[in-house]
Structures are given as C-alpha cells and as structure tokens.
Scaffold this motif. Structure first.
Motif, PDB file in Angstrom:
ATOM      1  N   THR A   1     -30.025  -9.022 -30.823  1.00 47.39           N
ATOM      2  CA  THR A   1     -29.868  -7.748 -31.514  1.00 47.39           C
ATOM      3  C   THR A   1     -28.987  -7.943 -32.748  1.00 47.39           C
ATOM      4  N   LYS A   2     -28.996  -6.937 -33.604  1.00 43.81           N
ATOM      5  CA  LYS A   2     -28.108  -6.958 -34.768  1.00 43.81           C
ATOM      6  C   LYS A   2     -26.652  -6.905 -34.316  1.00 43.81           C
ATOM      7  N   HIS A   3     -26.381  -6.217 -33.207  1.00 44.30           N
ATOM      8  CA  HIS A   3     -25.019  -6.143 -32.665  1.00 44.30           C
ATOM      9  C   HIS A   3     -24.507  -7.547 -32.318  1.00 44.30           C
ATOM     10  N   ALA A   4     -25.366  -8.335 -31.678  1.00 47.19           N
ATOM     11  CA  ALA A   4     -24.967  -9.691 -31.306  1.00 47.19           C
ATOM     12  C   ALA A   4     -24.751 -10.549 -32.546  1.00 47.19           C
ATOM     13  N   LEU A   5     -25.593 -10.364 -33.556  1.00 49.55           N
ATOM     14  CA  LEU A   5     -25.480 -11.178 -34.767  1.00 49.55           C
ATOM     15  C   LEU A   5     -24.151 -10.959 -35.473  1.00 49.55           C
TER      16      LEU A   5
ATOM     17  N   VAL B   1     -15.464  -4.032 -40.958  1.00 46.43           N
ATOM     18  CA  VAL B   1     -16.077  -2.700 -40.963  1.00 46.43           C
ATOM     19  C   VAL B   1     -17.438  -2.705 -40.282  1.00 46.43           C
ATOM     20  N   PRO B   2     -18.381  -3.589 -40.637  1.00 43.77           N
ATOM     21  CA  PRO B   2     -19.649  -3.592 -39.900  1.00 43.77           C
ATOM     22  C   PRO B   2     -19.476  -3.965 -38.429  1.00 43.77           C
ATOM     23  N   PHE B   3     -18.486  -4.803 -38.122  1.00 46.48           N
ATOM     24  CA  PHE B   3     -18.240  -5.127 -36.718  1.00 46.48           C
ATOM     25  C   PHE B   3     -17.822  -3.884 -35.942  1.00 46.48           C
ATOM     26  N   VAL B   4     -16.955  -3.063 -36.532  1.00 47.60           N
ATOM     27  CA  VAL B   4     -16.533  -1.820 -35.871  1.00 47.60           C
ATOM     28  C   VAL B   4     -17.730  -0.904 -35.649  1.00 47.60           C
ATOM     29  N   PHE B   5     -18.590  -0.788 -36.649  1.00 44.98           N
ATOM     30  CA  PHE B   5     -19.797   0.022 -36.484  1.00 44.98           C
ATOM     31  C   PHE B   5     -20.645  -0.502 -35.329  1.00 44.98           C
ATOM     32  N   ALA B   6     -20.777  -1.813 -35.233  1.00 42.14           N
ATOM     33  CA  ALA B   6     -21.580  -2.399 -34.157  1.00 42.14           C
ATOM     34  C   ALA B   6     -20.985  -2.091 -32.791  1.00 42.14           C
ATOM     35  N   VAL B   7     -19.664  -2.211 -32.677  1.00 43.79           N
ATOM     36  CA  VAL B   7     -18.990  -1.918 -31.408  1.00 43.79           C
ATOM     37  C   VAL B   7     -19.193  -0.459 -31.015  1.00 43.79           C
ATOM     38  N   GLN B   8     -18.989   0.446 -31.961  1.00 41.25           N
ATOM     39  CA  GLN B   8     -19.126   1.866 -31.657  1.00 41.25           C
ATOM     40  C   GLN B   8     -20.561   2.213 -31.291  1.00 41.25           C
ATOM     41  N   ASP B   9     -21.514   1.661 -32.024  1.00 44.15           N
ATOM     42  CA  ASP B   9     -22.917   1.951 -31.757  1.00 44.15           C
ATOM     43  C   ASP B   9     -23.347   1.411 -30.397  1.00 44.15           C
TER      44      ASP B   9
ATOM     45  N   SER C   1     -21.402   0.740 -27.848  1.00 38.92           N
ATOM     46  CA  SER C   1     -20.708   1.500 -26.802  1.00 38.92           C
ATOM     47  C   SER C   1     -21.391   2.835 -26.559  1.00 38.92           C
ATOM     48  N   ALA C   2     -21.811   3.500 -27.644  1.00 35.93           N
ATOM     49  CA  ALA C   2     -22.485   4.796 -27.502  1.00 35.93           C
ATOM     50  C   ALA C   2     -23.837   4.632 -26.813  1.00 35.93           C
ATOM     51  N   ARG C   3     -24.533   3.551 -27.118  1.00 33.85           N
ATOM     52  CA  ARG C   3     -25.847   3.328 -26.518  1.00 33.85           C
ATOM     53  C   ARG C   3     -25.758   3.027 -25.027  1.00 33.85           C
ATOM     54  N   THR C   4     -24.769   2.203 -24.645  1.00 30.11           N
ATOM     55  CA  THR C   4     -24.679   1.796 -23.245  1.00 30.11           C
ATOM     56  C   THR C   4     -23.874   2.783 -22.409  1.00 30.11           C
ATOM     57  N   GLY C   5     -22.863   3.412 -23.020  1.00 30.54           N
ATOM     58  CA  GLY C   5     -22.025   4.363 -22.299  1.00 30.54           C
ATOM     59  C   GLY C   5     -21.200   3.735 -21.204  1.00 30.54           C
ATOM     60  N   ARG C   6     -20.840   2.471 -21.399  1.00 31.41           N
ATOM     61  CA  ARG C   6     -20.061   1.794 -20.356  1.00 31.41           C
ATOM     62  C   ARG C   6     -19.061   0.841 -20.965  1.00 31.41           C
ATOM     63  N   ALA C   7     -18.163   0.368 -20.104  1.00 30.26           N
ATOM     64  CA  ALA C   7     -17.177  -0.621 -20.519  1.00 30.26           C
ATOM     65  C   ALA C   7     -17.876  -1.946 -20.799  1.00 30.26           C
ATOM     66  N   PRO C   8     -17.211  -2.882 -21.471  1.00 28.23           N
ATOM     67  CA  PRO C   8     -17.833  -4.185 -21.738  1.00 28.23           C
ATOM     68  C   PRO C   8     -18.354  -4.848 -20.473  1.00 28.23           C
ATOM     69  N   ASP C   9     -19.561  -5.382 -20.560  1.00 29.67           N
ATOM     70  CA  ASP C   9     -20.217  -6.020 -19.420  1.00 29.67           C
ATOM     71  C   ASP C   9     -20.414  -7.495 -19.736  1.00 29.67           C
ATOM     72  N   PRO C  10     -19.740  -8.403 -19.013  1.00 31.10           N
ATOM     73  CA  PRO C  10     -19.881  -9.838 -19.293  1.00 31.10           C
ATOM     74  C   PRO C  10     -21.317 -10.334 -19.205  1.00 31.10           C
ATOM     75  N   ALA C  11     -22.166  -9.615 -18.498  1.00 31.07           N
ATOM     76  CA  ALA C  11     -23.566 -10.028 -18.373  1.00 31.07           C
ATOM     77  C   ALA C  11     -24.409  -9.610 -19.562  1.00 31.07           C
TER      78      ALA C  11
ATOM     79  N   ILE D   1     -17.915  -8.406 -25.922  1.00 32.54           N
ATOM     80  CA  ILE D   1     -17.860  -9.614 -25.104  1.00 32.54           C
ATOM     81  C   ILE D   1     -17.886 -10.855 -25.993  1.00 32.54           C
ATOM     82  N   ILE D   2     -18.712 -10.815 -27.024  1.00 33.61           N
ATOM     83  CA  ILE D   2     -18.850 -11.968 -27.923  1.00 33.61           C
ATOM     84  C   ILE D   2     -17.571 -12.202 -28.717  1.00 33.61           C
ATOM     85  N   ALA D   3     -16.963 -11.134 -29.187  1.00 35.16           N
ATOM     86  CA  ALA D   3     -15.675 -11.217 -29.895  1.00 35.16           C
ATOM     87  C   ALA D   3     -14.658 -10.421 -29.086  1.00 35.16           C
TER      88      ALA D   3
END
Length: 225
Positions: free
Chosen positions: A63-67, A116-124, A126-136, A143-145
């Motif tokens: 995903t773009k989030h991972a990139l 700034v784009p990293f913060v956007f990725a984290v927020q987006d 988080s909003a999509r998954t609605g959960r805490a960081p998942d190591p899986a 998790i990556i950073a």
C-alpha cells in the motif's frame, strides 16, 4: 546452445535486480512525497519515476501507507538507536526519555517534508482500521516506523521505578505524546525543534512528573534550551 547459468547465479541476479528496484522505488517515493505530499502521490507515479512497473511496486510495498513508512523509518532510526544505546549504558530512564523526545523533535523537523505525509498515512491507516497497531499488519506505518514503541518502554520503566506517576498508562500515553509531536510538526511548519520538544516535554512531564513544573514556578520553563 549455451548452458544456462547455475541456479545460485540466477538467484543472485534476481536478488540484485529486486534490491535495485526497491532502492529505486524508495528514492522515487521520497522525492515525490516530499515535493507533492500525501494525497497527490500515487503508487503509479512512483513506479514511473523509478522506472519499474506498477505490479513491481505492489510486490515490494502492498500500500501507499507502507511505502511512505519504509521511506520514513530510516530517517528516524538514529534517535531510536541512540536511546537504546543510552539505556544499555545504564542511564536513568527519565533522563533518556527527555533526550529521546528532543532527538525525535530534531529528526522530525529535519525531515519535515516527509514527516507530514507520514503523519497523513498514520492518521488515514488508523481511521481505516480503527484499531491499535497490529504487528501482523505489514502495511501499518506505525509498525514499520515504530516511533511510539521505545517512547512507551521508557515511560513504563520510569513508572515502574517510581520516578514517574503510574497514570496515564505508559504505552497508551506514549501514543498521545507522539501524536502531539507529529501533529505539531505538521501544523507548525518551520517551528524550531527546541520549541517543539519543550512543548511536548512540558505536556509529558506535566502529566507524569508535575513537581518539575511546580518547582519551576508559574513562569518557569524547565525544558527550555
């Protein structure tokens, strides 16, 4: 007909090609995210800039989030490594915590165009998954950073040895502290890292070691440098 190269040679060639493609993608992504920001940057554009196919891009980064997280992680690795080294030397957890926040402020400010784009990725994400960081979740930028992980460990250590108040819970509060730092970088472009760190430390220790602020007096700024 010439003989085929041995399997080991083919494997090395394939690995080299894969590593070259990955480096090209990370370099292209860093350029585009820094220049365009989060929303306008597409994986297709990164692939074109890197000279690879879009399918190759998805093979490396789901995903773009991972990139963006893989672009960003090496930039904030030095503060994490330094804090872990200080802990290994037996330094006091609270002292390491303060220095770590200052180091994070410097690193995130130094790389503001990618923070700034990293913060956007984290927020987006988080909003999509609605959960805490998942190591899986291999696409979770948190998790990556893992910026909050060591911060949480340091707070918990200070709470366990009694130098920090036991509430709020350390790992949960670390996420809130990190969010404050990152959002300030995003919303206060160009602010000196020293001021960002001072504000974050004032909030952190105001909750977990309020006597530091009380002892400084009404107009005191114990974390100013």
């Amino acid at each position: 007909m010439p003989d085929s190269p041995p399997a080991s040679a083919r494997e090395r060639a394939a690995r080299t090609k894969r590593e070259r493609s990955r480096r090209a993608l990370l370099e292209a992504a860093a350029e585009l995210f820094a220049a365009q920001g989060w929303l306008p940057t597409r994986l297709e554009d990164v692939a074109r800039r890197a000279g690879v196919s879009t399918a190759t891009t998805y093979n490396h980064f789901p995903t773009k989030h991972a990139l963006i997280a893989h672009v960003y992680a090496p930039l904030v690795a030095p503060p994490i490594e330094r804090a872990r080294a200080l802990r290994a030397q037996g330094r006091d957890a609270v002292a390491v915590l303060e220095e770590h926040v200052r180091d994070l402020a410097v690193a995130t400010r130094e790389h503001e165009a990618l923070t700034v784009p990293f913060v956007f990725a984290v927020q987006d994400h988080s909003a999509r998954t609605g959960r805490a960081p998942d190591p899986a979740d291999d696409a979770d930028p948190r998790i990556i950073a893992p910026l909050a992980q060591l911060l949480g460990e340091l707070i918990v250590q200070g709470q366990e040895d009694g130098t920090l108040r036991p509430f709020p819970p350390g790992r949960d509060f670390a996420t809130q502290v990190l969010n404050l730092l990152l959002l300030r970088v995003m919303n206060r472009r160009g602010e000196p890292a020293e001021l960002t760190a001072e504000i974050v430390l004032t909030v952190l220790f105001g909750a977990l070691r309020p006597e530091v602020l009380v002892d400084a007096g009404r107009d005191g700024r114990p974390f100013a440098r």
